[in-house]
Design an enzyme around this catalytic site. Structure first.
Site, PDB file in Angstrom:
ATOM      1  CE  LYS A  12      -4.053  -2.180   2.075  1.00  0.00           C
ATOM      2  NZ  LYS A  12      -5.161  -2.004   3.054  1.00  0.00           N
ATOM      3  CE1 TYR A  52      -9.220  -3.203  -0.620  1.00  0.00           C
ATOM      4  CE2 TYR A  52      -8.373  -1.191  -1.570  1.00  0.00           C
ATOM      5  CZ  TYR A  52      -8.176  -2.344  -0.838  1.00  0.00           C
ATOM      6  OH  TYR A  52      -6.936  -2.635  -0.316  1.00  0.00           O
ATOM      7  CG  ASN A 115      -3.854  -2.981   6.339  1.00  0.00           C
ATOM      8  OD1 ASN A 115      -3.616  -2.486   5.238  1.00  0.00           O
ATOM      9  ND2 ASN A 115      -4.809  -3.868   6.515  1.00  0.00           N
ATOM     10  CG  HIS A 118      -5.429  -6.251  -0.575  1.00  0.00           C
ATOM     11  ND1 HIS A 118      -6.619  -6.416   0.082  1.00  0.00           N
ATOM     12  CD2 HIS A 118      -5.515  -6.986  -1.716  1.00  0.00           C
ATOM     13  CE1 HIS A 118      -7.396  -7.217  -0.647  1.00  0.00           C
ATOM     14  NE2 HIS A 118      -6.754  -7.569  -1.740  1.00  0.00           N
ATOM     15  CD  GLU A 129      -8.307  -9.301  -4.380  1.00  0.00           C
ATOM     16  OE1 GLU A 129      -9.195  -9.077  -3.561  1.00  0.00           O
ATOM     17  OE2 GLU A 129      -7.094  -9.413  -4.061  1.00  0.00           O
TER      18      GLU A 129
HETATM   19  P1  CMP Z   1      -7.404  -4.844   2.858  1.00  0.00           P
HETATM   20  O1  CMP Z   1      -6.852  -6.200   2.975  1.00  0.00           O
HETATM   21  O2  CMP Z   1      -6.777  -3.923   1.874  1.00  0.00           O
HETATM   22  O3  CMP Z   1      -8.968  -4.942   2.507  1.00  0.00           O
HETATM   23  C1  CMP Z   1      -9.880  -3.890   2.816  1.00  0.00           C
HETATM   24  C2  CMP Z   1      -9.256  -2.825   3.651  1.00  0.00           C
HETATM   25  O4  CMP Z   1     -10.135  -1.948   4.312  1.00  0.00           O
HETATM   26  C3  CMP Z   1      -8.479  -3.465   4.784  1.00  0.00           C
HETATM   27  O5  CMP Z   1      -7.336  -4.119   4.287  1.00  0.00           O
HETATM   28  C4  CMP Z   1      -8.199  -2.256   5.662  1.00  0.00           C
HETATM   29  O6  CMP Z   1      -7.003  -1.585   5.318  1.00  0.00           O
HETATM   30  C5  CMP Z   1      -9.364  -1.321   5.331  1.00  0.00           C
HETATM   31  N1  CMP Z   1     -10.193  -1.035   6.503  1.00  0.00           N
HETATM   32  C6  CMP Z   1     -10.352   0.182   7.045  1.00  0.00           C
HETATM   33  N2  CMP Z   1     -11.162   0.116   8.103  1.00  0.00           N
HETATM   34  C7  CMP Z   1     -11.521  -1.183   8.253  1.00  0.00           C
HETATM   35  C8  CMP Z   1     -12.336  -1.871   9.187  1.00  0.00           C
HETATM   36  N3  CMP Z   1     -12.970  -1.249  10.179  1.00  0.00           N
HETATM   37  N4  CMP Z   1     -12.476  -3.208   9.027  1.00  0.00           N
HETATM   38  C9  CMP Z   1     -11.834  -3.867   8.007  1.00  0.00           C
HETATM   39  N5  CMP Z   1     -11.047  -3.233   7.102  1.00  0.00           N
HETATM   40  C10 CMP Z   1     -10.884  -1.919   7.219  1.00  0.00           C
END
Ligand code: CMP
Length: 145
Positions: A12, A52, A115, A118, A129
């Site tokens: 990311k 997304y 985070n 992904h 994806e």
């Molecule tokens: P990712 O694996 O990229 O898939 C969806 C993303 O939404 C997740 O990682 C998080 O970075 C983001 N996200 C933000 N807020 C939340 C939340 N409350 N619960 C889950 N995903 C979240």
């Protein structure tokens, strides 16, 4: 029975900006996830929204899309036995605060949104994806190795 699988990784924008691409790709390789395709891309807003789309009703959707278009990302196709689960284990829990020690999100994540990486959550989603980012021509064929 273990299965040779492929999964999609996105490093990311926060991790790219902080110069963590090499360290994160090394974690994949150190954990038997072979990089079979990789590139840096800067997502457009429509592309990020499409990627997304399953989260479009969630309260964090707009913020997530804003973040994902804030800078370039590195997308990769990883291959290995049980690659989908193996990759998720190497990344750790979505929330870095809950991720296990030694995982990518624990070590490099800044928040649940930022985070660091992904990963596809199932083999079916991995196929979809991967096709968002890579054409067949960009992917090596199993049969050629
Ligand atoms: P990712 O694996 O990229 O898939 C969806 C993303 O939404 C997740 O990682 C998080 O970075 C983001 N996200 C933000 N807020 C939340 C939340 N409350 N619960 C889950 N995903 C979240």
């Amino acid at each position: 029975m273990t299965m040779l699988e492929r999964t999609l990784s996105i490093i990311k924008p926060n991790a790219v900006e902080r110069g963590l691409v090499g360290k994160i790709l090394a974690r994949f390789e150190d954990n038997h996830l072979k990089i079979v395709a990789t590139k840096m891309v800067w997502l457009s807003r429509p592309k990020a929204m499409e990627f997304y789309a399953v989260h479009k009703e969630r309260p964090f959707f707009k913020s997530l899309v804003d973040f994902m278009v804030s800078g370039p990302v590195v997308v990769s196709v990883l291959e290995g036995e049980d690659a989908v689960k193996r990759h998720r284990d190497v990344m750790g829990a979505t929330d870095p605060g809950k991720a296990a020690p030694g995982t990518i999100r624990k070590d490099f994540g800044e928040s649940i949104e930022k985070n660091a990486s992904h990963g596809s959550d199932s083999l079916d989603n991995a196929k979809v994806e991967i096709s968002h980012f890579f054409s067949g021509l960009e992917l090596q064929d199993y049969a050629r190795r």
